[in-house]
Motif scaffolding. Sequence first.
Motif, PDB file in Angstrom:
ATOM      1  N   GLY A 486      53.150  40.031  21.954  1.00  0.00           N
ATOM      2  CA  GLY A 486      53.747  38.714  22.475  1.00  0.00           C
ATOM      3  C   GLY A 486      53.106  37.822  22.453  1.00  0.00           C
ATOM      4  O   GLY A 486      52.289  37.485  21.666  1.00  0.00           O
ATOM      5  N   ILE A 503      51.707  37.681  27.043  1.00  0.00           N
ATOM      6  CA  ILE A 503      52.815  38.184  27.745  1.00  0.00           C
ATOM      7  C   ILE A 503      53.498  39.297  26.742  1.00  0.00           C
ATOM      8  O   ILE A 503      53.720  38.814  25.665  1.00  0.00           O
ATOM      9  N   ASP A 505      56.298  40.137  25.764  1.00  0.00           N
ATOM     10  CA  ASP A 505      57.888  39.682  25.687  1.00  0.00           C
ATOM     11  C   ASP A 505      58.493  40.279  24.618  1.00  0.00           C
ATOM     12  O   ASP A 505      59.628  40.633  24.491  1.00  0.00           O
ATOM     13  N   GLU A 506      57.820  40.523  23.311  1.00  0.00           N
ATOM     14  CA  GLU A 506      58.148  41.125  22.264  1.00  0.00           C
ATOM     15  C   GLU A 506      57.299  41.883  21.608  1.00  0.00           C
ATOM     16  O   GLU A 506      57.919  42.844  20.983  1.00  0.00           O
ATOM     17  N   SER A 571      62.414  35.729  19.678  1.00  0.00           N
ATOM     18  CA  SER A 571      62.310  34.752  20.818  1.00  0.00           C
ATOM     19  C   SER A 571      61.467  33.632  20.484  1.00  0.00           C
ATOM     20  O   SER A 571      60.272  34.010  20.225  1.00  0.00           O
ATOM     21  N   SER A 573      59.209  30.687  20.983  1.00  0.00           N
ATOM     22  CA  SER A 573      58.243  30.081  21.878  1.00  0.00           C
ATOM     23  C   SER A 573      58.693  28.558  22.202  1.00  0.00           C
ATOM     24  O   SER A 573      58.570  28.213  23.546  1.00  0.00           O
ATOM     25  N   LYS A 578      65.022  34.245  25.701  1.00  0.00           N
ATOM     26  CA  LYS A 578      64.921  35.529  25.934  1.00  0.00           C
ATOM     27  C   LYS A 578      64.923  36.377  24.845  1.00  0.00           C
ATOM     28  O   LYS A 578      65.359  36.181  23.907  1.00  0.00           O
ATOM     29  N   VAL A 579      64.038  37.295  24.974  1.00  0.00           N
ATOM     30  CA  VAL A 579      63.932  38.145  23.562  1.00  0.00           C
ATOM     31  C   VAL A 579      65.408  38.882  23.194  1.00  0.00           C
ATOM     32  O   VAL A 579      66.032  39.545  24.120  1.00  0.00           O
TER      33      VAL A 579
END
Length: 755
Positions: A486, A503, A505-506, A571, A573, A578-579
């Motif tokens: 992420g 994070i 997130d991905e 996503s 940055s 949101k992904v």
Amino acid sequence: MYSFDVFDTLITRTSATPKGIFALMQDKLLKDKRYDTIPEYIKKNFFELRVHSEELARVHYTNRRCEDITLEQIYSALSMTGCLSDEEINLLMRLEKDTEYENIIGIPENIEKVKKLVRGGEHVILISDMYLDSNTIRNMLIKVDKVFEHIPLYVSCEYNATKGNGTLYQKIKNMETYDNKKWIHCGDDIYADVKAAERCKITTEHYKYENLLPCEKAALENKEDDSFIQLMIGTARNARLFNKATGKTAIGISIGGPIIFPYVWWVISESLKKGIKRLYFIARDGYILKKVADIIIERFNYDIDTYYIYGSRKAWRMPSFSIENNDIFEIISWSHPHLINNIELLAEVFKISPHEMAKFVPDNYKNRNFTLYELHSLANELNNNKEFKDYLINHYKEERQRVVEYLKQEINTDDDNFAFVELSGSGYTQECLANIMSDFYCNPIKTFYFKVDRLHKNEKCIFFDFMPSFLYINYIIEVLYRAPYGHTVGYIKEKDEIKPKIIDDEGSILLNYGINDYINGIEKFTKEYIETICRSDIDPASLKLILRYMEYITRTPDREILDFVSDMPFSDSGREKKVSKFAPKLTRKDIFNIFLLRLNEPVNKYYFGSNLDYSVLRCNDKDKRLIDFCKRHNRKLLGRIARFIKRKNNDIMHDYPLHMLKGDIVLYGAGKYGHAFYKKLKKQKDCKIVQWVDAAYKEMGRKISSIDDIGKVNYDFILITVKNKNVATEIKNMLIERGIPSEKIIWFDLYIQWL
């Protein structure tokens, strides 16, 4: 008895097509002084002359009971130009044989089959439909493996017979003394090696040679005479063949590798020229770039060290805010301003809460969406707001210090022999990095980019841009080079070390998508292409294929590539999405909402991907016709009726920016719209209804309190939930008279201006 076809069964060329040999010959004729005596007309037009001379020879000689032609007959046709002496003809034939020899590689799995049969005492022969003589072909075979030194070889041009019509098979049957009733033939050509052989009562094994992909065929169209394109596509095809690559691995080999290799090669070449000894690849787009660079550097033993730096827009942009770098307008302009239409999104740019952002924003911008023109005006106001700038500098003081500590920990600045490596972007984040590094490094920082989207003039930054351009769907390049983890959102101190805060997130989503298979394909291509470079004098830092592939991917992709790119978890940055998938498939409901219902709202109200144009590419013809229909009727009667019906549906809340509401909320109003708000807000994660009041509370049950109870609980906002504008205004004025600050009172204007 076992027989094997030769070309594309036992050996294959490094070029994409057999004609690629003529492209390589043309390069040599133009560059090598040994061919200075060859007329310029021949050298500059050799590819086309060689192709058409073969066509002429086939027409002429096969009409005279000759089933196949020889190399000598082809060059006899070429000599009709009247430009070449016999000596020069021989020189060209020698060049063709040498070029074929240099660019032949073996197909390991079938060579191993031959060796196993020979070891087992089986009788093996080789058969080829070819204009080259058997001695030349045998030398090529021996080059890849000595097992072919004594195996019988039958070549069509020497026996005046071909596999294609079966006559060569018949002649071999008559010449071979071995029992050929149990003859098994293996080859790649479905007609010459399978159907023709079977007509001659020969058992066959069809070897499925690796075909060119649609993107490769498109790239070769009208460019078959380009040796660079020939070798790069040939390398990709062979890498798929040797590795039995399919799916995402094959896409990495075929697209991911060929697009990025020239850039990384250029970075390393320029670094060697400029005396750069240390390359710092920036997360996350630098992840794959570093892998490719490390393979190249190790293979050629270059004196360059590579490192990986964790950073991002989120980690560097706002911590760079300082007295020297405090242009609010610039920060907004480099942060996709067309997507910023409310205070919450503006707050995300500065990485502060909407509540804090609201303190510095005029009242007329609060609690509503604003236009790009209004954002421009607001940006100017904020840029002249010293209080806001001082707040940001103080807010990011400690975070900036952590960034400085991390960079000093990771980057060797003892000399100026280092540079950063990025993929694509605006370049603004690197300017922010330069500002932060100015705390401990006094020289400009150098950064390599595949593609910078904007022009820069900054004394603290030096940009080396591989491809200055603004391509269609330009950030699709970022989709092709994802890292399997992420975003870096900041830094934390653990004992005496500063570590990146990442994070997920991905990361896990990308791993499940198969990103490592794709990356593995890029690595396989890189290793194979390096060997191709070693065998040739090609310049790998060429844009030719990149531009063709980017055009293909963005405008006319085949289904496999379209789905791969579209479904990539993505996503950005910079956009703080949101992904999601890069370009999800559109349902008919999506099409209806986006192209008929939507008028002036941002498209991301209805679309949850990153590129609508690419999602449209995925649509079938029927859905594309529907899109055209919806576009035509968007502002006409049908569009107005659709919006009216939508507004009257049960989802009466669809026009409210409820995502703006955060914190503790008091609802004022318990009528139809009050209840609708209540149901929606109960589902919101970031807000809590702490009180619900109404003037007629006695008639409405225990949930509803008197307006006199306002203030008995702590709250952040009072939300007026009535539809009538005049009534809402009266309520707001009444609340202000009771001492409630205006900025704590919210009313969403329900009037829809579409009709």
